[in-house]
Motif scaffolding. Structure first.
Motif, PDB file in Angstrom:
ATOM      1  N   ASN A  79       0.852  -1.186   0.000  1.00 34.36           N
ATOM      2  CA  ASN A  79       0.000   0.000   0.000  1.00 34.36           C
ATOM      3  C   ASN A  79       0.893   1.244   0.000  1.00 34.36           C
ATOM      4  O   ASN A  79       2.030   1.177  -0.460  1.00 34.36           O
ATOM      5  CB  ASN A  79      -0.954  -0.022   1.199  1.00 34.36           C
ATOM      6  N   SER A  80       0.395   2.344   0.518  1.00 35.32           N
ATOM      7  CA  SER A  80       1.190   3.572   0.499  1.00 35.32           C
ATOM      8  C   SER A  80       2.480   3.437   1.297  1.00 35.32           C
ATOM      9  O   SER A  80       3.472   4.128   1.006  1.00 35.32           O
ATOM     10  CB  SER A  80       0.367   4.743   1.045  1.00 35.32           C
ATOM     11  N   ALA A  82       4.995   1.986  -0.966  1.00 33.35           N
ATOM     12  CA  ALA A  82       5.353   3.042  -1.915  1.00 33.35           C
ATOM     13  C   ALA A  82       6.308   4.041  -1.268  1.00 33.35           C
ATOM     14  O   ALA A  82       7.301   4.457  -1.877  1.00 33.35           O
ATOM     15  CB  ALA A  82       4.099   3.746  -2.417  1.00 33.35           C
ATOM     16  N   ASN A  83       6.021   4.425  -0.011  1.00 34.78           N
ATOM     17  CA  ASN A  83       6.922   5.320   0.731  1.00 34.78           C
ATOM     18  C   ASN A  83       8.325   4.721   0.837  1.00 34.78           C
ATOM     19  O   ASN A  83       9.327   5.382   0.535  1.00 34.78           O
ATOM     20  CB  ASN A  83       6.398   5.545   2.144  1.00 34.78           C
ATOM     21  N   VAL A 125       0.082  -1.454  -5.540  1.00 35.18           N
ATOM     22  CA  VAL A 125      -0.294  -0.554  -4.446  1.00 35.18           C
ATOM     23  C   VAL A 125      -1.802  -0.342  -4.410  1.00 35.18           C
ATOM     24  O   VAL A 125      -2.406   0.029  -5.410  1.00 35.18           O
ATOM     25  CB  VAL A 125       0.410   0.813  -4.598  1.00 35.18           C
ATOM     26  N   GLY A 180      -4.234   1.761  -1.682  1.00 35.82           N
ATOM     27  CA  GLY A 180      -4.200   2.585  -0.490  1.00 35.82           C
ATOM     28  C   GLY A 180      -4.850   1.915   0.711  1.00 35.82           C
ATOM     29  O   GLY A 180      -5.997   1.475   0.632  1.00 35.82           O
ATOM     30  N   HIS A 186       2.119   8.529   7.345  1.00 34.01           N
ATOM     31  CA  HIS A 186       2.980   8.355   6.183  1.00 34.01           C
ATOM     32  C   HIS A 186       4.353   8.987   6.368  1.00 34.01           C
ATOM     33  O   HIS A 186       4.522   9.948   7.127  1.00 34.01           O
ATOM     34  CB  HIS A 186       2.303   8.920   4.933  1.00 34.01           C
TER      35      HIS A 186
END
Length: 302
Positions: free
Chosen positions: A31-32, A35-36, A58, A60, A249
């Motif tokens: 998920n995010s 991605a981070n 991904v 969210g 995040h």
């Protein structure tokens, strides 16, 4: 003699670099947070003389359950859009797209401390990965704690502090890794080391009152690994900016720290001394984050 010397020199150069440069093929199911953590991974790999081939899947806020059920929908009906990712492919096709070296899975951050939410979905994903990408090594991405001043810790619920969240998620990911005999990518450990460092850690600005703050006023957020307080544009595109808090995040520092952890796990190469530093990141902070990532990985391998 000159020709021999030249050939010998070339052979020395080749042998000195043999086995150093690596190409890693990576599929991330996340998920995010995934991605981070991989935002700067390709940059670090390039600076380290390596090549990264990365396919991110991904969704969210997605948990193990969300990804498992999406794959199950695709198995039931390949034409069902609910079973497809934005690429237009299902999980099966993505797993078979390349001879992946690594496939990663992770729990949604908000559920990461609660092992009861992991199964049976994590095991289903593991078995699905093994079936459709048998050559790939399964890695478990350990997500991270929220910022210490995240509003969640002040509301009724099962988590009261950053430490409690970290201890819970660490135990849950450890248990899953033990059940799967899988290696952990210790991003969460790295965040905790940085967040608790006596000299470097982020400290909440207690002088800031969000209820009376006026744009562009913000608190001191030095060394925050999370996005934190920021002024957001309205979703409609018009109107005044609104103050918001994102203690979940990663910001640039957190993304860089996470990528350094992934880099060492995937390439077997310490990030300490890597020449890639994102624009705007203080080199001293970059050095601390590189060293913190390396420490997190080393402590996991003891």
């Amino acid at each position: 003699m000159k020709a021999f010397a030249l050939i010998a020199s070339l052979l020395f150069c080749v042998s000195s670099f043999a086995g150093e440069a690596k190409t890693v093929k990576l599929l991330t199911i996340g998920n995010s947070f995934s991605a981070n953590a991989t935002h700067y991974l390709g940059d670090l790999a390039k600076a380290g003389g390596h090549t990264l081939i990365h396919q991110p899947l991904v969704i969210g806020g997605a948990s193990f359950q969300v990804h498992a059920e999406k794959a199950q929908k695709h198995e039931a009906d390949p034409k069902d859009k609910a079973g497809l990712y934005t690429s237009g492919r299902g999980l099966k096709e993505n797993l078979e797209l390349q001879k992946w070296d690594y496939v990663t899975i992770q729990q949604a951050s908000i559920k990461s401390h609660d092992f009861a939410t992991y199964q049976p979905y994590a095991a289903w994903l593991r078995d699905y990965v093994t079936k459709h990408a048998p050559q790939a090594k399964l890695l478990i991405h350990e997500t991270w704690e929220y910022r210490k001043d995240d509003p969640r810790f002040t509301k009724p619920g099962d988590l009261k502090s950053q430490d409690e969240m970290y201890n819970g998620l660490r135990a849950a990911y450890d248990k899953l890794a033990a059940e799967f005999s899988a290696r952990i990518i210790p991003t969460g450990d790295a965040f905790h080391i940085a967040d608790t460092d006596p000299n470097w850690a982020y400290r909440t600005d207690t002088t800031f009152n969000p209820k009376i703050a006026k744009q562009p006023e913000l608190p001191n957020q030095t060394h925050s690994l999370h996005v934190g307080w920021r002024w957001n544009k309205p979703k409609t595109g018009t109107g005044p900016l609104t103050l918001g808090m994102d203690g979940h995040h990663a910001n640039m520092l957190g993304e860089y720290l996470g990528a350094c952890v992934w880099y060492e796990v995937l390439f077997g190469d310490s990030p300490v001394g890597n020449t890639f530093i994102p624009k705007g990141l203080d080199p001293k902070d970059a050095a601390f984050l590189q060293e913190t990532a390396h420490r997190a990985v080393i402590e996991r391998t003891k």
